[in-house]
Enzyme design. Structure first.
Site, mmCIF file in Angstrom:
data_model
loop_
_atom_site.group_PDB
_atom_site.id
_atom_site.type_symbol
_atom_site.label_atom_id
_atom_site.label_comp_id
_atom_site.label_asym_id
_atom_site.label_seq_id
_atom_site.Cartn_x
_atom_site.Cartn_y
_atom_site.Cartn_z
ATOM 1 N N GLY A 164 0.775 -1.249 -0.014
ATOM 2 C CA GLY A 164 0.057 -0.174 -0.142
ATOM 3 C C GLY A 164 0.696 1.121 -0.022
ATOM 4 O O GLY A 164 1.963 1.261 0.416
ATOM 5 N N CYS A 198 5.245 -6.002 1.753
ATOM 6 C CA CYS A 198 5.510 -4.876 1.752
ATOM 7 C C CYS A 198 4.776 -4.090 2.941
ATOM 8 O O CYS A 198 4.984 -4.351 4.115
ATOM 9 C CB CYS A 198 5.417 -4.166 0.340
ATOM 10 S SG CYS A 198 6.294 -2.472 0.053
ATOM 11 N N TYR A 199 3.860 -3.298 2.594
ATOM 12 C CA TYR A 199 3.206 -2.458 3.627
ATOM 13 C C TYR A 199 2.420 -3.624 4.501
ATOM 14 O O TYR A 199 2.571 -3.323 5.935
ATOM 15 C CB TYR A 199 2.089 -1.594 2.917
ATOM 16 C CG TYR A 199 1.239 -0.871 4.071
ATOM 17 C CD1 TYR A 199 1.810 0.236 4.561
ATOM 18 C CD2 TYR A 199 0.006 -1.455 4.469
ATOM 19 C CE1 TYR A 199 1.193 0.873 5.509
ATOM 20 C CE2 TYR A 199 -0.836 -0.349 5.520
ATOM 21 C CZ TYR A 199 -0.141 0.503 6.061
ATOM 22 O OH TYR A 199 -0.794 1.421 7.048
ATOM 23 N N HIS A 238 8.009 -7.703 -3.859
ATOM 24 C CA HIS A 238 6.671 -8.019 -4.275
ATOM 25 C C HIS A 238 6.574 -9.296 -4.966
ATOM 26 O O HIS A 238 7.107 -9.232 -5.995
ATOM 27 C CB HIS A 238 6.271 -6.843 -5.407
ATOM 28 C CG HIS A 238 5.847 -5.696 -4.449
ATOM 29 N ND1 HIS A 238 4.564 -5.607 -4.054
ATOM 30 C CD2 HIS A 238 6.556 -4.769 -3.942
ATOM 31 C CE1 HIS A 238 4.436 -4.355 -3.525
ATOM 32 N NE2 HIS A 238 5.740 -3.983 -3.307
ATOM 33 N N GLU A 266 4.522 -11.038 -6.378
ATOM 34 C CA GLU A 266 3.431 -11.015 -7.583
ATOM 35 C C GLU A 266 3.774 -10.320 -8.921
ATOM 36 O O GLU A 266 3.234 -10.662 -9.680
ATOM 37 C CB GLU A 266 2.074 -10.467 -6.942
ATOM 38 C CG GLU A 266 2.216 -8.832 -6.993
ATOM 39 C CD GLU A 266 2.767 -8.418 -5.602
ATOM 40 O OE1 GLU A 266 3.681 -9.124 -4.849
ATOM 41 O OE2 GLU A 266 2.511 -7.234 -5.222
ATOM 42 N N ASP A 304 -17.472 -11.372 -22.827
ATOM 43 C CA ASP A 304 -18.020 -11.578 -21.535
ATOM 44 C C ASP A 304 -19.628 -11.505 -21.686
ATOM 45 O O ASP A 304 -20.208 -12.517 -21.572
ATOM 46 C CB ASP A 304 -18.080 -9.892 -20.822
ATOM 47 C CG ASP A 304 -16.519 -9.791 -20.647
ATOM 48 O OD1 ASP A 304 -15.788 -10.558 -20.805
ATOM 49 O OD2 ASP A 304 -16.089 -8.539 -20.398
ATOM 50 N N LYS A 354 -10.733 -12.230 -16.509
ATOM 51 C CA LYS A 354 -11.013 -12.444 -18.044
ATOM 52 C C LYS A 354 -10.343 -13.603 -18.733
ATOM 53 O O LYS A 354 -11.054 -14.305 -19.356
ATOM 54 C CB LYS A 354 -10.307 -11.031 -18.578
ATOM 55 C CG LYS A 354 -10.618 -11.229 -20.067
ATOM 56 C CD LYS A 354 -11.916 -10.131 -20.243
ATOM 57 C CE LYS A 354 -12.158 -9.790 -21.695
ATOM 58 N NZ LYS A 354 -13.410 -9.072 -21.730
#
Ligand code: XMP
Length: 515
Positions: A57, A84-85, A171, A173, A229, A371
């Site tokens: 964050g 992190c945060y 991070h 990710e 979609d 998606k």
């Protein structure tokens, strides 16, 4: 969805939160994202949670007003990973020390992990990671051990194995953390002990049963555009409720070359008389006459769409539900994080407003999915790959690719140009590498020479971008041969055009569409 083993991602406002979710789903583990201040006790016990991830964050835990750690999370006694945060929150909570440095550690970094940690199992001692932080841990809390340092000697990870609490300063990710996938998989499978994977086959089976029960003998209408979609939404609903589904395709006359006919032929075959095409191009184009302002165009198209759809839907008696192709990222983004709306760059056209106006209940069968998962689900529903792998196309269609006033002649030119461009990309197998490619008809004419003749014709811009989610994008780097061939094909086939420009702007600062 109660039976899935679930990872809860608590969002503290990181730009990477959705990426954490995607990385977890990629490992076939079900996860949910919730803002840190919207987690109720009931929610925590109603879900089958196997572990929790606290996101990064933009705040500093040293700031009094910064988001706090919800104590309810700690009382669950399941593994927690702070990123992190998230790590700094955990450190603060257990009375470690956080330092503020004058310079951020940002970008690539190397970490060395020495202690045996379940998180780093199977990873070489030195690993490249992605850092983005100002604050850092000065002293780990009592009971925690430091498991890695960065090459700048900053503490990069800590853990208290007994409490099942882990924290990473970097991070995992982010793509640039080369062992990030393995670290997350260690957390999911070795620490949280996830044993059953989230399978789309199960999702499909459960969803059909759920829709079947919920919508038994009820009529549902669905707005079909032919996009991924709405196509997957309609096929899924059709499996569940068969002829109680009615699909309405509003043709606003601003579609791509031959698109309207293709949509009709595919869906008429599938849904028979329950597929209704409305040719509303005259209404749309007359309302758009002389309109130059992009936002006005969007508003007119959105409002007209609702009017046309409503009129058509009313012809079907006793409809109770409206189906929408909402996806999980739309849900995450619609929960206001700090209570306020996020900055609005463009007003996107959707069918918002319809349910209230028509007194309809909403059904959103894809709202738990990303998606890429929707595309896979479409495959399982036997939808043709051509439909599933099509580039995104905006609701207002070609109206926002013709800056300035719109008329049928301009639409026709743009459709032909776009078709030559896209056909070339498909032939050369470039189409799949690109997130979105299209042409823009510029309100500029220029002088050219063809044969011995002077020309004074339209200029066209072509745009091709790579992206993961459309939020940021990079222009695609064509080879000189490709650009030469694209330009040649367009100019030799579309006589109204004598100049082709390539748009090499990324997003930001540009947007993908021109309007
Ligand atoms: P921008 O231009 O905002 O586009 O970078 C990001 C993605 O959104 C699509 N887009 C729209 N989709 N209605 C839509 O349904 C709209 O008004 C609209 N405007 C942009 C765009 O094509 C890209 O995929």
């Amino acid at each position: 969805m109660l039976d899935n083993e679930t990872i809860l991602i608590v969002d503290y406002g990181s730009q990477y939160t959705q990426l954490i979710a995607r990385k977890i789903r990629e490992q076939n583990v079900y996860c949910l994202v919730y803002p840190y201040n919207k987690i109720g006790s009931k929610f925590l016990v109603s879900k089958n949670l196997s572990g929790i991830i606290l996101s990064g964050g933009p705040n500093s835990v040293k700031d009094k007003k910064s988001p706090k750690l919800d104590k309810k999370i700690l009382s669950l006694n399941i593994p927690i990973l702070g990123i992190c945060y998230g790590l700094q929150l955990l450190c603060n909570e257990f009375r470690g020390k956080i330092g503020q440095s004058s310079s951020r550690e940002y970008g690539h970094s190397l970490i060395n992990h020495n202690k045996k940690s379940e998180l780093f199992k199977g990873i070489k001692k030195t690993s490249q990671v992605w850092m983005s932080h100002g604050d850092h841990i000065k002293k780990e809390p009592n009971g925690f051990v430091v498991t890695s340092f960065s090459n700048k000697n900053v503490i990069s990870s800590i853990e208290d194995k007994k409490k099942m609490i882990f924290g990473l300063q970097f991070h995992p990710e982010v793509y640039h953390s080369l062992d990030g996938k393995k670290i997350l998989s260690n957390f999911l499978f070795n620490i949280c002990k996830i044993s059953t994977k989230f399978k789309l086959e199960d999702f499909l089976f459960n969803k059909i049963n759920e829709l079947n029960k919920k919508l038994k003998n009820k009529k549902v209408i669905c707005g079909l555009s032919g996009g991924v979609d709405s196509t997957v939404t309609s096929f899924l609903l059709h499996r569940a409720i068969k002829n109680n589904l009615y699909c309405i395709f509003v043709d606003h006359g601003l579609l791509r070359h031959n698109e309207s006919n293709e949509v009709v032929s595919i869906f008429k075959k599938k849904f028979g008389n329950n597929f209704i095409r409305v040719d509303a191009s005259n209404i749309f184009l007359s309302k758009l006459k002389k309109i130059k302002d992009p936002e006005k165009k969007r508003k007119i198209i959105g409002k007209t769409f609702i009017e046309v759809f409503e009129k058509e839907a009313k012809k079907i008696k006793n409809v109770e539900f409206l189906a929408q192709g909402t996806l999980y990222p739309d849900i995450i983004e619609s929960i206001p994080f700090f209570g306020g709306p996020t900055a609005k760059i463009k007003s996107h056209h959707n069918v918002g407003g319809l349910p209230e106006k028509m007194n309809l209940k909403i059904v959103e069968p894809l709202k738990e999915l990303f998606k890429d998962e929707v595309r896979l689900l479409g495959k399982k529903l036997s939808i043709s790959p051509d439909l599933l792998n099509r580039h995104p196309f905006p609701g207002p269609g070609l109206a926002i690719r013709i800056p300035g006033e719109i008329d049928r002649k301009k639409i026709d030119i743009l459709q032909r140009v776009d078709n030559h461009f896209i056909t070339y990309l498909k032939e050369k197998n470039i189409y799949k590498k690109i997130w979105q490619a299209f042409a823009i008809l510029l309100p500029v004419k220029s002088v050219g020479v063809m044969g011995d003749e002077r020309t004074y014709s339209y200029s066209i811009a072509i745009r091709a971008v790579t992206s993961v989610d459309g939020m940021t994008a990079d222009f695609y780097m064509f080879s000189k041969e490709d650009l030469t061939e694209i330009s040649k094909r367009i100019i030799s086939n579309v006589k109204e055009v004598n100049r082709v420009l390539y748009d090499f702007t990324s997003k930001p600062p540009g947007t993908i569409e021109w309007e």
